[in-house]
Structure formats: C-alpha cells, structure tokens
Scaffold this active site. Structure first.
Site, PDB file in Angstrom:
ATOM      1  N   GLU A  46       0.833  -1.247   0.086  1.00 55.59           N
ATOM      2  CA  GLU A  46      -0.026   0.043   0.105  1.00 55.59           C
ATOM      3  C   GLU A  46       0.894   1.097   0.064  1.00 55.59           C
ATOM      4  OE1 GLU A  46      -2.564   0.405   3.546  1.00 55.59           O
ATOM      5  OE2 GLU A  46      -3.996   1.622   2.411  1.00 55.59           O
TER       6      GLU A  46
ATOM      7  N   LYS B 208      -9.833   1.430  -2.478  1.00 59.23           N
ATOM      8  CA  LYS B 208     -10.091   0.911  -1.065  1.00 59.23           C
ATOM      9  C   LYS B 208     -11.426   1.187  -0.695  1.00 59.23           C
ATOM     10  CE  LYS B 208      -7.411   1.257   3.280  1.00 59.23           C
ATOM     11  NZ  LYS B 208      -6.308   1.754   3.918  1.00 59.23           N
TER      12      LYS B 208
ATOM     13  N   CYS C  72      -5.619  -3.318   2.276  1.00 58.00           N
ATOM     14  CA  CYS C  72      -5.586  -3.214   3.890  1.00 58.00           C
ATOM     15  C   CYS C  72      -6.743  -3.141   4.797  1.00 58.00           C
ATOM     16  CB  CYS C  72      -4.768  -1.817   4.017  1.00 58.00           C
ATOM     17  SG  CYS C  72      -3.834  -1.752   5.757  1.00 58.00           S
TER      18      CYS C  72
HETATM   19  N1  LIG Z   1      -3.947   1.035   7.430  1.00 56.33           N
HETATM   20  C1  LIG Z   1      -5.123   0.515   7.137  1.00 56.33           C
HETATM   21  O1  LIG Z   1      -5.825   0.451   6.101  1.00 56.33           O
HETATM   22  C2  LIG Z   1      -5.614  -0.740   8.102  1.00 56.33           C
HETATM   23  C3  LIG Z   1      -5.015  -0.802   9.448  1.00 56.33           C
HETATM   24  O2  LIG Z   1      -3.960  -0.408   9.782  1.00 56.33           O
HETATM   25  C4  LIG Z   1      -5.710  -1.649  10.452  1.00 56.33           C
HETATM   26  O3  LIG Z   1      -6.892  -2.056  10.016  1.00 56.33           O
HETATM   27  O4  LIG Z   1      -5.378  -1.719  11.573  1.00 56.33           O
END
Ligand SMILES: NC(=O)CC(=O)C(=O)O
Length: 303
Positions: free
Chosen positions: A53, A132, A174
C-alpha cells in the site's frame, strides 16, 4: 443447501512474491527501487508480484493530495500518472502479473481522492483497478488515531482480476481485509487468492495482521497474501511489516519481519481442492437459513 463449483480455481501452480519495500518521500526514487525489486522477484521465478500500500509515497492523510496522480481517462499520460507507466513497464519488462500496491489517486472531474491499486498483466496492460472500499478510520485512545475519510473517498466495487493461464485473484487494500463479506464474495466467485497491499501499524499489526490473514484464508479455503511496506521509524506512520502468505488451511507459509525483504510462496490448486474436500464447507452452507452474500446486487470491477 448450497451448490459447489467443481471447476479448479487455480489451473496451474504460480509463484507469488510480496515485496516488503522500503520507500521514502522521493517518488522517483521509490519507483526506481520498486522496479529493481520487481525484477529481483521475477528473476527468482515469481509470476505474480505484489507491492505494498502507498508504495511510492509516505502513508498518511497529509501526503495523499501531494502525491496523488490522475488515472482517468485511462490510460493516463505519463505526466498525469508516472506510477501507472512505471508499473506497466515493470510488469512488461519482467513478464509478470503485478499488483501494483496502491497509490493516491485524484479524480480531476470530481476533485475526489482515492487509495487505488492497479494490476497489470505480463504485456503491461492494465487488468484491474481497486479503490480502497473501507476507509481506515479508527481511534484507539493513546495509541493511534487515523481518519482516511478526512481526505479520501471510498471505492465501491469488489475487484476480481483474471490471470488467464492461472485463474482469478481478488485485490483489495489493507483495511478491506477486516471485512469478511468482500473476501467471501470474491472466493465464491472463484478467486484462488485474496491479495491485499496493506500497511498496518505498531498497534493493530501485532493484534490483528496475521490473525486476519488466517481468518480470511480459513473462511474461504483459498490463499491470502498481505504485502506491507518495510518499517521506517523516521516516517510519521510506522508500518508493521510482516508481509505474509497464508495457505487454504490458514497455515502461515512465510512471514517477514519488519525489514525490507521479499516473501515468496508457491500457490497450488491441489491445496485449495484438498482443503475443500476434507472440510467441505462449500457443500454444507445453509442458504435456507441465511442468504448467500455472493449473489444478488453486487458491484464488481471484474475484467
Ligand atoms: N492502514 C489500514 O488501512 C488498516 C489498518 O492499519 C488496520 O486495520 O489496523
């Protein structure tokens, strides 16, 4: 009772590499570094390569507008999106499928920003785009507060990407991994792997990163790959690292520490078939008791 597809979801083995990239504030340097690492992964035989990401920028709401690129109309020009062209070249130069982590995107027509993942094929062509869907808005007092929705807008599709010789993968980003519906819909639509570029942190990483990867694998009896940036304690956001690959029985095949590295694994259809034969969830579901969430009105980005 449910129906089960007998079609193999993975036609032949494929080696996957998750590149736990160390990146910084210099986008050009990040792109060059990513290109070198994708070439390294390809040299070792990987045909499916994943970047993290926000692989070409620091991760954080303050950075999204500054680093955002324009992807529409597609294909964008080099000026609109140097990352689009760099990722396309990395895929073509190395003959690999490349899940290009994610980049901040600006839709110039609406002025909205997104956290967007682009997947390219071995000919350099764009195969899929995932914005996302679930934005990372959390507040754990004294630990971490993050509100992507201050800047970003959410995507609105489940993203399935077909790799013609192999089968279908699902790509999400993520925080999306915390939502089992998205994974289950993708799996029931035939995905052999759930691929998540992600960047958990030093609070949520140790609590949930591996657990969520194993949960999505055991729920769906397919492979799960999570690809994080390497940790940089000089950055404002401290990524957990620990990129990993989990098999259809939810066993962790390989897991990184926090440093830059490439984690690799071989994905084989027999492992999916065997998990599903031995523990036959797909023929035991009770859609007379609860609905099949993979049916009905779903928004797909399916190419
Ligand atoms: N960074 C993200 O999108 C998610 C995350 O860090 C988490 O769900 O914990």
């Amino acid at each position: 009772m449910s129906t089960t597809s007998s079609a193999p979801v993975l036609k032949k083995p494929i080696k996957i590499s998750c590149i736990q990239l160390a990146s910084g504030a210099d986008k050009d340097a990040n792109l060059q570094h990513a290109a070198a690492k994708v070439a390294e992964a390809a040299r070792s035989g990987s045909k499916l390569v994943v970047l993290p990401e926000c692989f070409n920028s620091p991760y954080g709401c303050d950075y999204f507008p500054q680093y955002a690129e324009t992807l529409l109309p597609s294909p964008p020009t080099r000026e609109q999106s140097p990352s689009f062209h760099a990722l396309s070249a990395m895929a073509a130069d190395n003959g690999v499928y490349l899940v290009g982590g994610s980049i901040p995107e600006l839709n110039p027509e609406t002025g909205k920003y997104y956290n967007t993942s682009l997947t390219f094929g071995p000919d350099g062509g764009l195969l899929g785009t995932h914005r996302k869907v679930h934005l990372f808005d959390i507040d754990i007092p004294g630990k971490i507060k993050f509100k992507e929705s201050d800047v970003l807008s959410p995507g609105n599709k489940v993203t399935l990407v077909e790799l013609p010789e192999y089968g279908t993968i699902a790509v999400a980003i993520c925080y999306d991994v915390r939502f089992p519906e998205l994974a289950t819909i993708a799996a029931r639509r035939g995905a052999f792997a759930l691929v998540y570029p992600g960047a958990f942190n030093l609070t949520t990483g140790p609590m949930h990163w591996r657990l969520l990867a194993q949960a999505r694998a055991v729920d769906n009896q397919i492979y799960v790959a999570l690809c994080s940036p390497a940790r940089d304690m000089g950055a404002s956001y401290h990524a957990w690292g620990h990129s990993l690959i989990v098999d259809p029985l939810a066993k962790v095949v390989v897991e990184a520490d926090e440093h830059e590295t490439i984690v690799q694994g071989e994905l084989v259809g027999e492992a999916i078939a065997e998990a599903r034969k031995n523990i036959p969830l797909n023929s035991q579901r009770r859609f007379d008791v609860y609905p099949d969430i993979s049916q009905g009105k779903i928004s797909f980005d399916e190419l």
